[in-house]
Scaffold this motif. Structure first.
Motif, PDB file in Angstrom:
ATOM      1  N   CYS A1522       0.852  -1.193   0.000  1.00  0.00           N
ATOM      2  CA  CYS A1522       0.000   0.000   0.000  1.00  0.00           C
ATOM      3  C   CYS A1522       0.888   1.243   0.000  1.00  0.00           C
ATOM      4  O   CYS A1522       1.881   1.313   0.717  1.00  0.00           O
ATOM      5  CB  CYS A1522      -0.897  -0.002   1.234  1.00  0.00           C
ATOM      6  N   ARG A1523       0.509   2.235  -0.787  1.00  0.00           N
ATOM      7  CA  ARG A1523       1.294   3.462  -0.915  1.00  0.00           C
ATOM      8  C   ARG A1523       0.685   4.620  -0.141  1.00  0.00           C
ATOM      9  O   ARG A1523       1.069   5.768  -0.332  1.00  0.00           O
ATOM     10  CB  ARG A1523       1.426   3.862  -2.378  1.00  0.00           C
ATOM     11  N   LYS A1537      -7.599   0.931  -4.774  1.00  0.00           N
ATOM     12  CA  LYS A1537      -7.032   1.047  -6.130  1.00  0.00           C
ATOM     13  C   LYS A1537      -5.519   1.092  -6.049  1.00  0.00           C
ATOM     14  O   LYS A1537      -4.954   2.052  -5.549  1.00  0.00           O
ATOM     15  CB  LYS A1537      -7.554   2.283  -6.845  1.00  0.00           C
ATOM     16  N   CYS A1538      -4.892   0.062  -6.604  1.00  0.00           N
ATOM     17  CA  CYS A1538      -3.427  -0.027  -6.563  1.00  0.00           C
ATOM     18  C   CYS A1538      -2.831   0.907  -7.627  1.00  0.00           C
ATOM     19  O   CYS A1538      -3.254   0.901  -8.790  1.00  0.00           O
ATOM     20  CB  CYS A1538      -2.999  -1.480  -6.812  1.00  0.00           C
ATOM     21  N   GLU A1539      -1.809   1.669  -7.261  1.00  0.00           N
ATOM     22  CA  GLU A1539      -1.160   2.628  -8.159  1.00  0.00           C
ATOM     23  C   GLU A1539       0.082   2.051  -8.813  1.00  0.00           C
ATOM     24  O   GLU A1539       0.764   2.753  -9.566  1.00  0.00           O
ATOM     25  CB  GLU A1539      -0.762   3.891  -7.374  1.00  0.00           C
ATOM     26  N   GLN A1540       0.396   0.798  -8.559  1.00  0.00           N
ATOM     27  CA  GLN A1540       1.600   0.199  -9.121  1.00  0.00           C
ATOM     28  C   GLN A1540       1.485   0.079 -10.648  1.00  0.00           C
ATOM     29  O   GLN A1540       0.440  -0.264 -11.171  1.00  0.00           O
ATOM     30  CB  GLN A1540       1.805  -1.192  -8.495  1.00  0.00           C
ATOM     31  N   HIS A1555      -1.671   1.099 -14.794  1.00  0.00           N
ATOM     32  CA  HIS A1555      -1.829   0.915 -13.362  1.00  0.00           C
ATOM     33  C   HIS A1555      -2.441  -0.448 -13.084  1.00  0.00           C
ATOM     34  O   HIS A1555      -3.274  -0.948 -13.845  1.00  0.00           O
ATOM     35  CB  HIS A1555      -2.717   2.008 -12.770  1.00  0.00           C
ATOM     36  N   ARG A1557      -4.648  -1.182 -10.978  1.00  0.00           N
ATOM     37  CA  ARG A1557      -6.099  -1.113 -10.809  1.00  0.00           C
ATOM     38  C   ARG A1557      -6.836  -1.202 -12.133  1.00  0.00           C
ATOM     39  O   ARG A1557      -8.018  -1.542 -12.151  1.00  0.00           O
ATOM     40  CB  ARG A1557      -6.454   0.219 -10.143  1.00  0.00           C
TER      41      ARG A1557
END
Length: 1597
Positions: A1522-1523, A1537-1540, A1555, A1557
């Motif tokens: 998690c960021r 929502k993953c930002e990776q 991304h 997500r």
């Protein structure tokens, strides 16, 4: 019949009687009977044309219609020409021919008449038949009648066909012999005079080759080019020219304009033609610097382009071939001069005009010119190409505009009926209504205003009587014709007030402008003068009564009064006030900005080209222009890492050690310092120039010396004033002699220091403007703190300077010291007169760009510079160094300048190191030439664009000028300016034109100043004074080019008014003018002048025979005897009490002016305000005393232009009260009838002789005869050599040598010892007689105020003496007074204040710390200053003043009480005592949050209120970290929502970064599809079409 040609064309015989000679000449003719028999028996042979018969000729003589007679005789079928060609003609036939030809001279068929006359000339009729006919005449009446006919015919031939003058002179000379033998020469002298005039005209035509009006020109003058062609310059035949008619009308307008155009064009072409032809006849190794009237310059190179208001070009020439020239005084290469360049012996030519010249550049052989045509040819010329340049003395700028305007005149010319047709009935101006009335109050006094307020202009009978005017009768007549005639001519002899009358005319016209102006039109008066000086004078006169509406066009006005009215100033003012038309404003700035951008490019490239001629370019610069194998081989063998490979390849060895050069440089600095010190000691005029402070650091060295002199003069004035003040105080006794002597010594030493060295900043600082000194100090103080001004001046080797600039500055200062101020030099004067445009804006040298360009040089001329100063004192090593530099410099010049053809084999060589030195130099020049041509080609289009923009800018400026001029009342221009601005004047259309000094102006200059709307022309001048001055004297003598329009109209009988009463010259002077103006009268005011002091005569002409000296450079003359005598006489008159402004020295030649300046030398301050100028430049001016040097005296008996009446008139009419002239008047009288008459008049009054008689005013019986300058030593102080001997008021006699200044001795100071005795001590006064007696004997006196005794001067008053002893009086405080007795006894001040400490105790018990005197007067201080320890309520101890111990003092210690949290309180003790302890502890502590992270926070904060700001360490469902922020995630949960960023393979097969997500969404691929369509092509849509399965789309595409 044979005749022999003589010097004048035809000999009039050798010896014996005329009759005998005539018989001898006619031997071989038949007698009359034989003649008649041969004539009667002639027949027409086969092939001969029919001859006209005798009867038909007799019928023609009886016919009245001369037009029919002309037609028949001119016809080829008439047989008239055949008769003339026949071998024999009867006497009656010859007589009929004469009668009929005389009859047709009245015909209007000019061409037919010319054909008949040509038949007479070409047939031999005049030389054979006519001479034989005259031989046979016997009776007196026959001779008189027929010879008169012959004269009439010859006159017509000379008018219509002057080329046949040789045929006419045979008959005319034969007639003269017949007149002599028959006695008709005495009986009919009018006919003989008529014949003699015709004979003289024939001789002139044969000698000078005159062309006459009626001859058809070979081409239309409008088709002629402005510049001559090579064929035109090199042709042997004379150009087609016709004389400027001084009498009679022209046949038509085209003939008139053709004559003016061709003569004016020839005036500037002829010197160039003669010079080029003479050059071609010289041998190549013997070409002089001057041939004919043309100067030649050798080894000329075209270097580069320079941008100003157009594209100019810099040239260089070999200055060593020119010789030593003073460029300040020479007329060579000044602005506007025309030069012609050629590199093929003038088979082809390039023409240019000089646009910018500075003495600094000319000394180096640099000049800037503007090529007038062939721009592409000039641009393609290499700087190594060598030309020879010829310079004509003509001022081409004036010719160009006038010639161009003449070509533009087509169908009509204003006032054509008077100027061309010479009609004498002058009409009223077209703009005047017959009922108009003028206000003429300007012409009379205030008391007559009622008479002059409304005068009917055209009804002159109703004008008021003469008594109401401030004019005499002739002046009023001049005003009348000027106002009522459309062409007015006013002649004003010297001193008659023609300018005064002209100004009165202007005042009336301007006062009544509403009467002659039309609404909606430009109602302007144009004032035209030949010179800027005359124009300024006239406009200043107008300004006195009309100080508005004046516009002075031209940038060379020297008048301060007219500065606000200059067109350039008015234009700037309109721009500041934003009154410029928007469209004009936009176009102007558009042009200017574009020109500025292009200029930078052109000059950057130009600097690179010029730099390539100043040294050896580095191989890196030349690499693009070298063959590749050449460049590689050049660097292959080069192992010298410390300099350029090309330098080693060309074998330029290392120069000697720089330490020796530093010694040479130090010598140069010492020499410059000496030059500055000599200059500041020179007592010449000082001009206070205004300059921008920012220019002080870039100022040339001469200007820096000038500024230093200005500051030093202020320093000297201040020191001398201080010395006078100290001396006065010493004499008054207010300062002791000992102290004053010490200060005087100090001030004197400062003055001596200023003479031998540059002063330090401490002495000069107060005289230098503060911002200027700060700029100098900030820049140069790091080099020398105390002498920053000296460093700025260049008088120290601490800062590197340009040695060439120092050399030039030293030479320029030497010239200034010799009395030759540049501002007065000939070149500056002529340049000032030649400028006609306000837009001449010479761009300064692009020094920054040039510096960048020279940085690319591997070796420059500057580095090879060697000094020529102190060569005799050089050591052996320094001599070797100088010799080496000279050798290297000459070799470098040879490489760069000597063009040699390149051998093709050299270009093909593989290794450049294998070439010999000559081939290396040739190959290097090839590279440089390629580089230069490449640079030039890169700016070819830029130059053309710049020229177009410059032309467009001038057109825009013309629109702006039109807007300004249309609002004026008066426009002032020179004649050249009027021609240049012809298009502008056509737009403004001045209705009235006034020409001042019109007789000095060439006719073509005046007619080109007239616009088509001009309706009134007023000419004011005097044709008997200065005439126009053409460049070619031959054109003035043969073709009357020096006849002005003013003079021509007067000679043709047009009505003019000549003023009669002169108000300038005393009768002894004006009597000389009456030889020129017989009707000249003296006004009564000139009879009341005082006699000139110190001489016996008010007018004297000193005649001598001391020979003149010819100046080769300027072609002028000088006479040292006259120069030295005039200087001595001028000094003598100054001693008589005359102001310097009362004396003017005039010289006939400019060379004499320069000589007088040099001889004045160090005494220039004495003659500072004495005007020194040439006679021509003083035209129109006057002075109380004139000293006149005519210069000429030679064994050849030549007097030059001094024999011309006009020049004599100007020279002798400038003086008001006294005139003293010097020359060889015996020679003048022999060469000029006018001089002979003047000398005779002078002899009748004993006003001419070899010696001038001076008379002592103190001893009138003593006279001194002077004939040379040394004789004035007999009157050293303006009197004689006797002692003055006048009894003074003191009883002594003046023992000085006889002096005429202060004759009453009011300012005289008797220098004898004083004889008076002191009344008190009996001692003799020790001062000079003129000084105030003061007994300096020291005696002891008692001072009455205090009783002390003091030794003082006898004349000192002890009651005023200040006792210097201590007072010692006991004061009320019981202390003794420590003051000075004299000051304490002063009633106003009293005793000195007691300064001892006060001993009283205060209420607190401490001692008072005040001063006794203050406490005694004002009481002791109430606030105790003692420092005490006090314990506060809080328990802390505090040190404070005693006065504060009982106050509620706030403790400043820290509280340090324990808070509830256990920490110490950090507030001040006084805060806690007042408000209590703080509740929130601010101590920083570490706390663990619920998430497990440890943070630092203040003690009073709770961890529950804190948010953790560290990153969240939780993992999302996708597996990525998690960021988010830990505190947010703990409270709200981690983000969904993953930002990776991940790589995802789409269904289409493409990989895409997105991304995390978005990885499970139906993502549309953005790449190209590139699937094959049915047509075979690739699909051009995005790949997303695959997902949509739009196969129809595939098919469609």
């Amino acid at each position: 019949m044979s005749h022999q040609k003589g010097a004048w064309g035809w000999s009039q015989g050798g010896g014996g009687s005329r009759r005998g000679r005539r018989r001898h000449q006619t031997r071989g003719y038949y007698d009359m009977d034989e003649y008649r028999r041969q004539g009667q028996g002639r027949v027409r042979g086969r092939g001969q044309r029919r001859q006209i018969g005798f009867e038909r000729l007799r019928d023609l003589t009886d016919e009245d219609n001369v037009e029919n007679i002309t037609l028949e005789l001119a016809s080829d079928k008439s047989g008239f020409e055949s008769m003339l060609h026949s071998s024999f003609m009867r006497m009656d036939e010859v007589c009929l021919v004469l009668d009929v030809v005389v009859k047709i001279t009245r015909t209007h068929q000019k061409e037919g008449l010319k054909k008949v006359l040509k038949m007479l000339c070409t047939s031999g009729f005049l030389e054979t038949h006519l001479v034989r006919f005259i031989e046979q005449l016997r009776t007196y009446s026959e001779i008189e009648y027929n010879c008169d006919n012959v004269c009439v015919i010859c006159q017509e031939i000379l008018k219509k066909l002057p080329r046949y003058a040789e045929e006419c002179i045979v008959a005319l000379q034969f007639i003269g012999e017949v007149f002599y033998d028959s006695g008709l020469i005495h009986d009919n002298p009018e006919l003989e005079a008529y014949r003699a005039d015709l004979e003289e005209t024939c001789i002139q035509h044969m000698q000078y080759g005159f062309e006459r009006e009626d001859e058809e020109p070979p081409n239309n003058y409008r088709d002629l080019e402005m510049f001559p062609s090579p064929q035109e310059l090199l042709a042997d035949e004379k150009p087609f020219l016709r004389e400027n008619k001084d009498k009679g009308a022209y046949s038509n307008l085209d003939t008139y304009l053709d004559v003016q155009f061709r003569l004016l064009r020839e005036d500037y072409i002829q010197p160039l033609r003669k010079g080029i032809l003479a050059y071609q006849q010289c041998k190549l190794d013997q070409v002089p610097n001057k041939v004919a009237d043309t100067w030649l310059y050798h080894n000329v190179h075209i270097i580069r382009s320079i941008c100003s208001d157009d594209v100019d070009t810099r040239l260089t020439f070999d200055v060593s071939r020119v010789g030593r020239i003073r460029w300040q005084s020479t007329k060579r290469l000044i602005y506007g001069s025309l030069v012609c360049l050629s590199n093929d012996n003038f088979e082809t030519m390039l023409f240019a005009t000089v646009t910018n010249r500075t003495v600094h550049d000319l000394l180096k052989g640099n000049i800037e010119v503007r090529f007038e045509q062939d721009f592409d040819i000039v641009l393609n010329i290499s700087p190594t190409d060598t030309f020879i340049m010829a310079e004509t003395p003509a001022y081409f700028e004036a010719y160009r505009h006038v010639l161009s305007k003449l070509q533009q005149i087509e169908d009509s010319l204003p006032f054509q009926q008077y100027l061309v047709d010479c009609e004498t009935n002058i009409q009223e101006p077209e703009y005047i209504d017959h009922s108009v009335r003028y206000n003429m109050t300007a012409l009379g006094g205030y008391m007559y205003r009622a008479y002059l307020s409304s005068v009917p202009l055209l009804d002159t009978r109703k004008w008021p009587p003469l008594k109401v005017y401030d004019l005499n009768e002739v002046q009023l007549q001049a005003v009348r014709i000027a106002l009522t005639k459309e062409l007015a001519i006013i002649q004003g002899p010297p001193g008659t007030g023609k300018t005064y009358v002209g100004l009165k005319i202007m005042e009336v016209l301007l006062e009544n402008k509403a009467q002659w102006s039309y609404p909606g039109s430009n109602n302007v008066i144009l004032v035209v003068c030949y010179t800027n000086h005359a124009l300024d004078q006239f406009l200043e006169g107008i300004h006195k009564f009309h100080p508005y509406g004046i516009i002075r066009v031209g940038g060379r006005s020297s008048s301060k009064i007219l500065e606000p009215y200059n067109l350039k100033e008015l234009r700037s003012d309109r721009r500041r006030k934003k009154k410029m038309r928007r469209i004009v404003h936009d176009n102007y700035w558009e042009c200017k900005n574009q020109m500025a951008a292009i200029k930078n490019t052109i000059e950057e490239v130009g600097c690179r080209i010029e730099a390539s001629m100043l040294g050896v370019l580095h191989e890196d610069v030349l690499r693009p222009h070298m063959e590749l194998n050449h460049f590689r081989s050049l660097l292959k063998k080069f192992r010298m890492g410390r300099q350029s490979a090309i330098l080693t390849w060309l074998e330029f060895r290392d120069l000697p050690a720089s330490t020796r050069a530093e010694k040479t440089f130090q010598r140069l600095i010492d020499y410059w310092t000496k030059a500055v010190l000599d200059y500041v000691s020179y007592q010449g005029p000082i001009k206070e120039d205004f300059f921008d402070n920012g220019q002080i650091l870039s100022m040339p060295f001469v200007e820096r010396a000038h500024m230093y002199k200005l500051w030093l003069e202020q320093f000297r004035f201040n020191v001398n004033r201080g010395k006078e003040k100290i001396e006065t105080q010493c004499q008054d006794g207010t300062m002791t002699n000992r102290g004053g002597h010490f200060i005087l010594q100090k001030l004197t030493s400062q003055l001596k220091q200023a003479m031998i060295s540059i002063l330090p900043d401490a002495l000069l600082q107060q005289f230098v403007p503060r911002p200027v000194y700060k700029l100098i100090k900030d820049t140069y103080s790091e080099h020398n703190e105390e002498y920053s001004i000296k460093v700025w001046l260049g008088a120290t080797p601490l800062v590197a300077v340009d040695e060439d600039e120092l050399y030039d500055a030293i030479e320029e200062l030497d010239e200034i010291k010799s009395g030759l101020s540049k501002a007065d030099e000939t070149a500056a004067i002529i340049t000032g007169q030649r400028f006609v445009d306000d837009e001449v804006d010479i761009v300064s040298k692009p020094s920054v760009q040039m510096s960048k360009a020279t940085n690319k040089l591997a070796l420059s001329f500057q580095s090879l510079h060697y000094t020529k100063l102190h060569e005799g004192n050089q050591s052996a090593n320094e001599q070797v160094q100088s010799a080496h530099k000279r050798k290297q410099k000459k070799r470098l010049e040879k490489i760069l300048m000597d063009a040699q053809p390149i051998n093709a084999q050299i270009l093909q060589c593989r290794d450049v190191w294998d070439l010999n030195m000559n081939d290396r130099e040739s190959l290097y020049k090839t590279w440089v030439t390629r580089y230069q041509l490449y640079c030039k080609s890169s700016i070819k289009d830029k130059e053309q664009e710049y020229r177009q923009l410059a032309k467009r800018r001038k057109e825009v400026l013309r629109e702006e000028y039109k807007d300004i001029l249309s609002q004026a009342d008066i426009i002032g221009m020179t004649t050249t300016g009027a021609a240049k601005h012809a298009a502008l004047l056509e737009a403004v259309a001045p209705r009235i034109v006034v020409v001042e000094e019109a007789a000095e102006v060439l006719e073509s200059h005046i007619i080109t100043a007239l616009n088509t709307e001009c309706q009134h022309l007023i000419l004011i001048g005097d044709h008997q004074q200065l005439r126009p001055n053409p460049t070619v004297y031959e054109l003035a003598r043969k073709y009357h080019l020096d006849i002005s329009l003013f003079e021509r109209l007067v000679k043709n009988g047009l009505h003019h008014v000549t003023l009669e009463f002169q108000h300038r010259m005393r009768p002894e002077i004006s009597v000389l003018m009456k030889h020129i103006y017989p009707t000249l009268k003296d006004h009564t005011s000139v009879t009341n002048f005082n006699s000139i002091r110190g001489v016996d005569k008010n007018v004297f002409f000193l005649s001598h025979q001391h020979r003149e000296h010819h100046l080769n450079e300027t072609m002028s003359k000088s006479n040292e005897h006259e120069a030295s005598f005039i200087i001595a006489l001028c000094k003598y008159f100054l001693l008589q009490g005359y102001e310097a402004s009362d004396i003017t020295i005039l010289a006939a030649y400019t060379g004499q002016i320069s000589l007088i300046k040099r001889l004045m030398g160090k005494e220039n301050d004495l003659f500072l305000d004495v005007r020194l100028t040439s006679v021509d430049n003083f035209q129109g001016e006057e002075c109380k005393i004139i000293l006149l040097s005519f210069v000429r005296s030679n064994e050849e008996g030549s007097v030059g232009f001094l024999s011309i009446d006009n020049r004599i008139c100007v020279a002798l009419s400038r003086a008001k009260e006294g005139m003293f002239a010097f020359g060889d008047f015996t020679l003048f009288a022999e060469k000029s009838p006018l001089w002979a008459s003047i000398v005779q008049t002078l002899r009748s009054t004993n006003s001419i002789g070899p010696v001038l008689l001076l008379r002592c005013r103190n001893h009138p019986e003593i006279t001194v005869s002077v004939s040379s300058a040394s004789d004035f030593n007999k009157a050293p102080r303006g009197g004689c050599t006797k002692s003055c001997g006048v009894s003074l008021m003191c009883g002594h006699k003046c023992d000085e040598i006889c002096h005429v200044n202060d004759m009453e001795h009011r300012e005289h100071k008797c220098q004898k010892p004083c004889k008076r005795l002191c009344d008190k001590c009996g001692q003799r006064c020790l001062k000079r007689c003129f000084q105030k007696c003061k007994c300096t004997n020291m005696v002891r006196k008692t001072i009455p105020k205090c009783g002390h005794t003091k030794e003082m001067q006898c004349d000192s008053d002890p009651s005023l003496w200040k006792c210097s002893k201590l007072c010692m009086v006991v004061l009320p405080c019981r202390h003794r007074c420590a003051g000075i007795c004299g000051e304490c006894k002063n009633v106003q001040s009293g005793h000195m204040k007691c300064m001892k400490p006060c001993a009283r105790h205060l209420s607190c018990g401490h001692s008072c710390r005040g001063v006794c005197g203050d406490c005694t007067r004002n009481g002791c201080m109430e606030k105790c200053e003692q420092i005490v320890n006090v314990k506060l309520k809080c328990g802390h101890n505090c040190r404070m003043h005693c006065r504060d111990s009982k106050k509620n003092y706030k403790c400043s210690h820290k509280c340090e009480q324990n808070l509830t949290c256990g920490h110490k309180c950090m507030q001040n003790c006084s805060q806690c005592s007042l408000l209590g302890h703080v509740k929130k502890c601010a101590v920083t502590t570490k706390e663990t949050l619920p998430c497990g992270h440890v943070i630092e926070s203040e003690c009073h904060k709770s961890t529950l209120q804190m948010k953790c700001m560290k990153p969240c360490a939780q993992h999302l469902s996708c597996g990525h970290s998690c960021r988010g922020v830990c505190g947010d995630c703990t409270r709200n949960g981690c983000m969904e929502k993953c930002e990776q960023i991940v790589n995802v393979k789409l269904k289409c097969g493409h990989n895409c970064r997105m991304h995390c997500r978005d990885s499970k969404k139906n993502y549309k691929c953005s790449r190209k599809c590139e699937q094959d369509l049915t047509c075979g092509h690739k699909c051009m849509q995005n790949c997303s079409c695959y997902n949509e399965r739009d196969t129809s789309m595939w098919t469609r595409y």
